[in-house]
Design a protein around this motif. Sequence first.
Motif, PDB file in Angstrom:
ATOM      1  N   LEU A  11     -15.064  32.750  -1.941  1.00 29.57           N
ATOM      2  CA  LEU A  11     -16.241  31.985  -1.545  1.00 29.57           C
ATOM      3  C   LEU A  11     -15.990  30.509  -1.849  1.00 29.57           C
ATOM      4  O   LEU A  11     -15.280  30.172  -2.795  1.00 29.57           O
ATOM      5  CB  LEU A  11     -17.473  32.488  -2.287  1.00 29.57           C
ATOM      6  CG  LEU A  11     -17.943  33.883  -1.870  1.00 29.57           C
ATOM      7  CD1 LEU A  11     -19.063  34.352  -2.775  1.00 29.57           C
ATOM      8  CD2 LEU A  11     -18.403  33.894  -0.424  1.00 29.57           C
ATOM      9  N   PRO A  12     -16.593  29.614  -1.064  1.00 31.49           N
ATOM     10  CA  PRO A  12     -16.294  28.194  -1.211  1.00 31.49           C
ATOM     11  C   PRO A  12     -16.600  27.633  -2.600  1.00 31.49           C
ATOM     12  O   PRO A  12     -15.972  26.689  -3.034  1.00 31.49           O
ATOM     13  CB  PRO A  12     -17.155  27.511  -0.153  1.00 31.49           C
ATOM     14  CG  PRO A  12     -17.911  28.558   0.528  1.00 31.49           C
ATOM     15  CD  PRO A  12     -17.524  29.884  -0.005  1.00 31.49           C
ATOM     16  N   TYR A  13     -17.563  28.208  -3.308  1.00 32.09           N
ATOM     17  CA  TYR A  13     -17.940  27.671  -4.608  1.00 32.09           C
ATOM     18  C   TYR A  13     -17.177  28.315  -5.764  1.00 32.09           C
ATOM     19  O   TYR A  13     -17.237  27.836  -6.894  1.00 32.09           O
ATOM     20  CB  TYR A  13     -19.441  27.846  -4.851  1.00 32.09           C
ATOM     21  CG  TYR A  13     -19.889  29.287  -4.735  1.00 32.09           C
ATOM     22  CD1 TYR A  13     -19.721  30.177  -5.794  1.00 32.09           C
ATOM     23  CD2 TYR A  13     -20.472  29.761  -3.571  1.00 32.09           C
ATOM     24  CE1 TYR A  13     -20.113  31.493  -5.692  1.00 32.09           C
ATOM     25  CE2 TYR A  13     -20.865  31.077  -3.475  1.00 32.09           C
ATOM     26  CZ  TYR A  13     -20.691  31.933  -4.534  1.00 32.09           C
ATOM     27  OH  TYR A  13     -21.077  33.235  -4.423  1.00 32.09           O
ATOM     28  N   ALA A  14     -16.444  29.402  -5.545  1.00 34.69           N
ATOM     29  CA  ALA A  14     -15.821  30.152  -6.636  1.00 34.69           C
ATOM     30  C   ALA A  14     -14.783  29.323  -7.386  1.00 34.69           C
ATOM     31  O   ALA A  14     -14.783  29.294  -8.626  1.00 34.69           O
ATOM     32  CB  ALA A  14     -15.202  31.438  -6.110  1.00 34.69           C
TER      33      ALA A  14
END
Length: 156
Positions: free
Chosen positions: A9-12
């Motif tokens: 995921l982009p925020y991980a």
Amino acid sequence: DEEKLLSHLPYADTFKLHYNREFGFILEGRDILIDDYRVRAVVLGETPSPCLPVPSLGEPNAIGTKRAYFENGWEEVNVYQFDDLKPGHEIKGPCNIVQSISTIVLEIGCSAIVTSDGDLEITVDSSGDSTLESMNDIDEANEPSLNEVHEDPVQL
């Protein structure tokens, strides 16, 4: 596999970087659970003009009273419904102002006025702040006297 999905995921990656910087390690094999988030917005344009002055309506009618704990101990305080307040209403603390999503605690010595826009402008009076006074009541050995320490139970 769900773990592989979460790690892409982009925020991980950003989360893991911040977590490692904050705590010095990364918890491997653990799911990332978002239980709170903030949204910050920047609105371009002119700064809004100050609120127009409104005539004083005095203190509004309280919807009741409640016991509340302040630095001097328990007190019976007025409770106001925010939706009932009109521009020009003036309120002196201590009191509670309740809304559908929050409660505003107006501390001892503070006051509030409802602006022409319907906002609550709170003035904090720090001249009688016993917390600051008790911090200054420390003997030469930098040890607070047991008779002079005032703990705030909310901050414990």
